[in-house]
Motif scaffolding. Structure first.
Motif, PDB file in Angstrom:
ATOM      1  N   VAL A   1      38.306  29.406  59.291  1.00 27.01           N
ATOM      2  CA  VAL A   1      37.507  29.162  58.094  1.00 27.01           C
ATOM      3  C   VAL A   1      36.032  29.115  58.486  1.00 27.01           C
ATOM      4  O   VAL A   1      35.668  28.409  59.419  1.00 27.01           O
ATOM      5  N   ALA A   2      35.185  29.866  57.773  1.00 28.10           N
ATOM      6  CA  ALA A   2      33.734  29.755  57.954  1.00 28.10           C
ATOM      7  C   ALA A   2      33.193  28.990  56.763  1.00 28.10           C
ATOM      8  O   ALA A   2      33.444  29.360  55.614  1.00 28.10           O
ATOM      9  N   VAL A   3      32.476  27.914  57.041  1.00 32.90           N
ATOM     10  CA  VAL A   3      31.997  27.083  55.937  1.00 32.90           C
ATOM     11  C   VAL A   3      30.535  26.710  56.148  1.00 32.90           C
ATOM     12  O   VAL A   3      30.120  26.383  57.262  1.00 32.90           O
ATOM     13  N   SER A   4      29.784  26.785  55.087  1.00 35.74           N
ATOM     14  CA  SER A   4      28.375  26.408  55.155  1.00 35.74           C
ATOM     15  C   SER A   4      28.253  24.892  55.152  1.00 35.74           C
ATOM     16  O   SER A   4      28.965  24.200  54.426  1.00 35.74           O
ATOM     17  N   GLU A   5      27.330  24.381  55.958  1.00 34.44           N
ATOM     18  CA  GLU A   5      27.083  22.928  55.963  1.00 34.44           C
ATOM     19  C   GLU A   5      26.710  22.434  54.561  1.00 34.44           C
ATOM     20  O   GLU A   5      26.886  21.269  54.246  1.00 34.44           O
ATOM     21  N   GLY A   6      26.235  23.353  53.714  1.00 37.67           N
ATOM     22  CA  GLY A   6      25.660  22.943  52.440  1.00 37.67           C
ATOM     23  C   GLY A   6      26.574  23.095  51.229  1.00 37.67           C
ATOM     24  O   GLY A   6      26.094  23.079  50.098  1.00 37.67           O
ATOM     25  N   ILE A   7      27.895  23.238  51.436  1.00 39.16           N
ATOM     26  CA  ILE A   7      28.768  23.379  50.259  1.00 39.16           C
ATOM     27  C   ILE A   7      28.707  22.116  49.398  1.00 39.16           C
ATOM     28  O   ILE A   7      28.588  21.002  49.908  1.00 39.16           O
ATOM     29  N   LYS A   8      28.802  22.340  48.088  1.00 38.52           N
ATOM     30  CA  LYS A   8      28.671  21.237  47.125  1.00 38.52           C
ATOM     31  C   LYS A   8      29.836  21.262  46.137  1.00 38.52           C
ATOM     32  O   LYS A   8      30.402  22.312  45.867  1.00 38.52           O
ATOM     33  N   ASP A   9      30.162  20.114  45.580  1.00 38.98           N
ATOM     34  CA  ASP A   9      31.208  20.074  44.562  1.00 38.98           C
ATOM     35  C   ASP A   9      30.644  20.480  43.195  1.00 38.98           C
ATOM     36  O   ASP A   9      29.462  20.821  43.088  1.00 38.98           O
ATOM     37  N   LYS A  10      31.477  20.420  42.153  1.00 41.24           N
ATOM     38  CA  LYS A  10      30.996  20.974  40.872  1.00 41.24           C
ATOM     39  C   LYS A  10      29.912  20.112  40.234  1.00 41.24           C
ATOM     40  O   LYS A  10      29.194  20.564  39.349  1.00 41.24           O
ATOM     41  N   GLU A  11      29.774  18.886  40.717  1.00 40.42           N
ATOM     42  CA  GLU A  11      28.636  18.063  40.266  1.00 40.42           C
ATOM     43  C   GLU A  11      27.374  18.348  41.084  1.00 40.42           C
ATOM     44  O   GLU A  11      26.329  17.713  40.865  1.00 40.42           O
ATOM     45  N   GLY A  12      27.481  19.242  42.060  1.00 42.72           N
ATOM     46  CA  GLY A  12      26.308  19.571  42.870  1.00 42.72           C
ATOM     47  C   GLY A  12      26.076  18.607  44.027  1.00 42.72           C
ATOM     48  O   GLY A  12      25.010  18.610  44.648  1.00 42.72           O
ATOM     49  N   ILE A  13      27.077  17.772  44.317  1.00 44.06           N
ATOM     50  CA  ILE A  13      26.949  16.811  45.417  1.00 44.06           C
ATOM     51  C   ILE A  13      27.454  17.467  46.706  1.00 44.06           C
ATOM     52  O   ILE A  13      28.544  18.046  46.728  1.00 44.06           O
ATOM     53  N   TYR A  14      26.645  17.350  47.773  1.00 39.26           N
ATOM     54  CA  TYR A  14      27.057  17.899  49.066  1.00 39.26           C
ATOM     55  C   TYR A  14      28.397  17.298  49.509  1.00 39.26           C
ATOM     56  O   TYR A  14      28.573  16.080  49.477  1.00 39.26           O
ATOM     57  N   ILE A  15      29.326  18.149  49.934  1.00 38.34           N
ATOM     58  CA  ILE A  15      30.608  17.659  50.478  1.00 38.34           C
ATOM     59  C   ILE A  15      30.346  16.780  51.708  1.00 38.34           C
ATOM     60  O   ILE A  15      31.029  15.775  51.937  1.00 38.34           O
ATOM     61  N   SER A  16      29.323  17.148  52.475  1.00 39.18           N
ATOM     62  CA  SER A  16      29.019  16.366  53.689  1.00 39.18           C
ATOM     63  C   SER A  16      28.678  14.917  53.346  1.00 39.18           C
ATOM     64  O   SER A  16      28.875  14.024  54.168  1.00 39.18           O
ATOM     65  N   SER A  17      28.198  14.676  52.136  1.00 43.50           N
ATOM     66  CA  SER A  17      27.815  13.303  51.778  1.00 43.50           C
ATOM     67  C   SER A  17      29.047  12.426  51.541  1.00 43.50           C
ATOM     68  O   SER A  17      28.949  11.206  51.472  1.00 43.50           O
ATOM     69  N   ARG A  18      30.229  13.074  51.442  1.00 45.81           N
ATOM     70  CA  ARG A  18      31.455  12.286  51.312  1.00 45.81           C
ATOM     71  C   ARG A  18      31.949  11.801  52.664  1.00 45.81           C
ATOM     72  O   ARG A  18      32.841  10.961  52.745  1.00 45.81           O
ATOM     73  N   SER A  19      31.428  12.420  53.714  1.00 44.59           N
ATOM     74  CA  SER A  19      32.009  12.190  55.032  1.00 44.59           C
ATOM     75  C   SER A  19      31.415  10.961  55.691  1.00 44.59           C
ATOM     76  O   SER A  19      30.919  10.999  56.793  1.00 44.59           O
ATOM     77  N   MET A  20      31.466   9.866  54.961  1.00 42.54           N
ATOM     78  CA  MET A  20      30.902   8.635  55.484  1.00 42.54           C
ATOM     79  C   MET A  20      31.874   8.000  56.471  1.00 42.54           C
ATOM     80  O   MET A  20      32.896   7.449  56.086  1.00 42.54           O
ATOM     81  N   ASP A  21      31.552   8.075  57.722  1.00 45.74           N
ATOM     82  CA  ASP A  21      32.341   7.377  58.726  1.00 45.74           C
ATOM     83  C   ASP A  21      31.580   6.128  59.139  1.00 45.74           C
ATOM     84  O   ASP A  21      30.371   6.039  58.990  1.00 45.74           O
ATOM     85  N   GLN A  22      32.339   5.203  59.693  1.00 41.42           N
ATOM     86  CA  GLN A  22      31.685   4.044  60.255  1.00 41.42           C
ATOM     87  C   GLN A  22      31.779   4.182  61.764  1.00 41.42           C
ATOM     88  O   GLN A  22      32.865   4.338  62.304  1.00 41.42           O
ATOM     89  N   ASP A  23      30.645   4.173  62.430  1.00 40.69           N
ATOM     90  CA  ASP A  23      30.711   4.397  63.861  1.00 40.69           C
ATOM     91  C   ASP A  23      30.974   3.093  64.606  1.00 40.69           C
ATOM     92  O   ASP A  23      31.093   2.024  64.008  1.00 40.69           O
TER      93      ASP A  23
END
Lengths: 411, 411
Positions: free
Chosen positions: B242-264
């Motif tokens: 799979v090739a995926v852009s860092e900047g993919i967004k959901d239908k509300e325009g929110i970056y998918i990456s912003s969902r990836s909240m991990d706790q370090d």
């Protein structure tokens, strides 16, 4: 006259040189009248057990395609991670393998691989001898990790080292452009041996001393000393580049990566890796801009930047493997001894495969600097010849023209 | 006679082609009698304001070193991210810049950069005109993102695209070796425009259809559909790439990456990135072997794999920039128009810089497949010529011989 056929297989993790050894085997075997057919086992021993064989003497008739095979990354025949049990625990598998040897008149078996593959060579050749079975079995070494015993260096390592050194030099240019403090942490493969990480030293030029810090699994890692090292470097320069092995361990021998327990968005605890752990540590203690990068699988598959020295040696070891089994050698691994580093020269020989199987060769401590954050000039002299030379690869439509086994479905 | 000098600067993020444009500027300016001295501003406008200038006509006297400059990654002169405020909010900076232009007899100023740099060109040239100041200012485009308006494609993009396509082909070989299901997710740069990710299509060959799925920021991303897409692919093949852009967004325009909240491990909440998020999603829903890889900065600095088409065009745009300012053009950006894709041909022209500054060019939706997980043949035809040709780079001790500005301390 009875057919005398040769079987070759590939096993373990990919490198960019393992197909070059396969090409060497095929090239030599095609020229030798003693050998009738050349078979390739798909997916190593696993494919052999399923009787998945490719007739390589047909595929590469007239040596056509062998040049392309030489520089194609990964395994043309596919791989496996099948470790044979001792004979007394699994007689059935041994019987099956030797029935297939009989069926296909296999008199020579060459297995290209690392540690575990040499164990397979050892077990099968011991069994053959115990049965007075007429077959010669030989190992041909490969691994990017450079951690096999009884060999100066392993095919596949030099190309990985060239990719690592070049990439770090290019990243040093990349990070140099802004007039601000930053730390770049490059995580390099190697769970127990630091050879690949040590090869980052080859990135240094007259104008660049990056990587400025090098950490290997052979030297116990202290997070406090690491932070101190980075602080010291930041007094001398704006941009600090760190090369770190994925396998660094603390003084109790615990992997640093095992501390990097993050909880992901699905509630799983997961390992985020050594580089990420150190990135967060620098963020937490120094607070400057910091980025961690994993070179990841590219370091073992970037054929476009392979070392010509590496590919030529891999090819030669394949050729010699065929010559050696024809001379009657058995239960051996083809090996390289270094005659000289300047000028660089090696000699090909063989070694009993049981001296190689299941052992790991680590970096001698004398090649690591006293404070454990750098390597010595001797290390550099050992490494340097291995990355020399660029492989001429034809490109079509802007990408390299590699070869793919027609007996596989597409990828 | 009054000296008429030329100033050149580089700005924004690095590419492997931005030094080629600099080489083009220097090469052309050295040959033109109208120009006396060639100055380079260290770190763009920021360095200029600190009067950090390099006399490039001395450094590259007799054009020596220009070849090396052409293929050296990143910025020879260093960069900045200094955005000029409008004149009425910061008159002092404008006055300072024009005092320096006066002091060094700068009659021509060429600024090599992206969106923001074109804004600088626009502001300075408007100011100069309003003051009837005798200077011609011209922008020379660059960005790996290919997101500038009014140009067929941007210098730097083709080389990044070549690295991405080659790496994905090599990773396809790498993943193909084991006889087991696996998913490889390759995260590619591009926050708002998917050009780089789309370029992954160029990895496809007669034997490999990898990447099997391509996701761009221009098409809204659904995690449910993504999981379904991967499942469909796994019915057809063992290994899915799979090739995926860092900047993919959901239908509300929110970056998918912003969902990836991990706790370090230090208790911080952090973004783990788009690829890592999707990796965990596949682990959670399908459960097969899955790995995510970020190509990271290598895609913008891997000069060893630069596209010769890209570097040649970048050089030409630099040369033409000098010719155009000598012809009296001002407040323009040098641009490329495509005449034909097969055979590939471009024409050089200029465009008013205010048509470029601060805009972003995205992929037209007609070039994305209907279900949003692939690109069309037209997209491929547009991209293909840009990665053609390999640059001959001399190597020393196994690594490329790049050049570094002697006026900087070492890296």
């Amino acid at each position: 006259m009875e057919e005398r056929n040769l079987l070759v297989g590939q096993s373990g993790g990919p490198t960019v040189a393992i197909n070059s050894s396969l090409a060497g085997v095929i090239s030599c075997a095609l020229k030798r009248d003693e050998i009738h057919k050349i078979y390739g086992a798909r997916n190593g021993i696993s494919g052999l057990l399923k009787e998945e064989l490719v007739e390589l003497s047909q595929v590469f008739k007239g040596e056509e395609g062998l040049d392309q095979l030489k520089y194609t990354p990964s395994m043309y025949l596919g791989s496996c991670r099948h470790k044979l049990k001792p004979f007394d625990q699994d007689q059935e598998t041994y019987h099956k393998i030797f029935q297939l040897f009989l069926k296909y008149n296999i008199k020579y078996f060459l297995y290209i691989g690392g540690n575990d593959s040499m164990d397979t060579v050892d077990k099968l050749s011991c069994y053959a001898e115990s049965q007075n079975y007429d077959i010669k079995i030989m190992g041909i070494p490969k691994t990017i990790d450079n951690d096999l015993m009884e060999i100066d260096h392993t095919p596949g390592f030099g190309s990985a080292a060239k990719f690592i050194a070049t990439s770090i030099l290019e990243m040093a240019h990349d990070t140099s452009i802004y007039n601000m403090e930053s730390v770049l942490i490059v995580e390099i493969m190697g769970r127990n041996a630091g050879w690949l990480t040590a090869a980052s030293v080859l990135a240094r030029t007259t104008y660049s001393s990056a990587p400025h810090l090098i950490y290997l699994p052979e030297y116990s890692f202290s997070t406090a000393r690491f932070v101190q090292d980075v602080k010291e470097q930041l007094k001398q320069r704006k941009q600090v580049i760190v090369a770190v092995s994925e396998g660094i361990k603390d003084k109790e021998g615990i992997y640093i990566s095992s501390r990097s327990m993050d909880q992901d968005q699905f509630g799983h605890v997961m390992l985020s890796g050594t580089g990420k752990y150190l990135e967060n540590l620098i963020k937490d203690t120094i607070g400057c801009k910091v980025r961690s990068i994993e070179l990841n699988v590219l370091q073992r598959c970037a054929s476009h930047l392979s070392s010509e020295t590496d590919l030529s040696e891999a090819f030669l070891l394949g050729e010699k493997g065929v010559s050696f089994v024809l001379e009657g050698k058995n239960s051996q691994m083809v090996t390289m001894k270094r005659v000289s580093s300047q000028p660089y020269a090696i000699e090909i020989d063989t070694v009993a495969v049981n001296q190689v199987a299941n052992f790991e060769r680590k970096i001698p401590l004398k090649w690591i600097s006293e404070d454990g954050n750098n390597v010595t000039e001797e290390m550099r002299e050992y490494l340097m010849p291995l990355i020399v030379g660029e492989t001429k690869i034809p490109y079509l439509n802007g990408i390299p023209q590699y070869i793919f086994c027609k007996e596989k479905s597409e990828i």
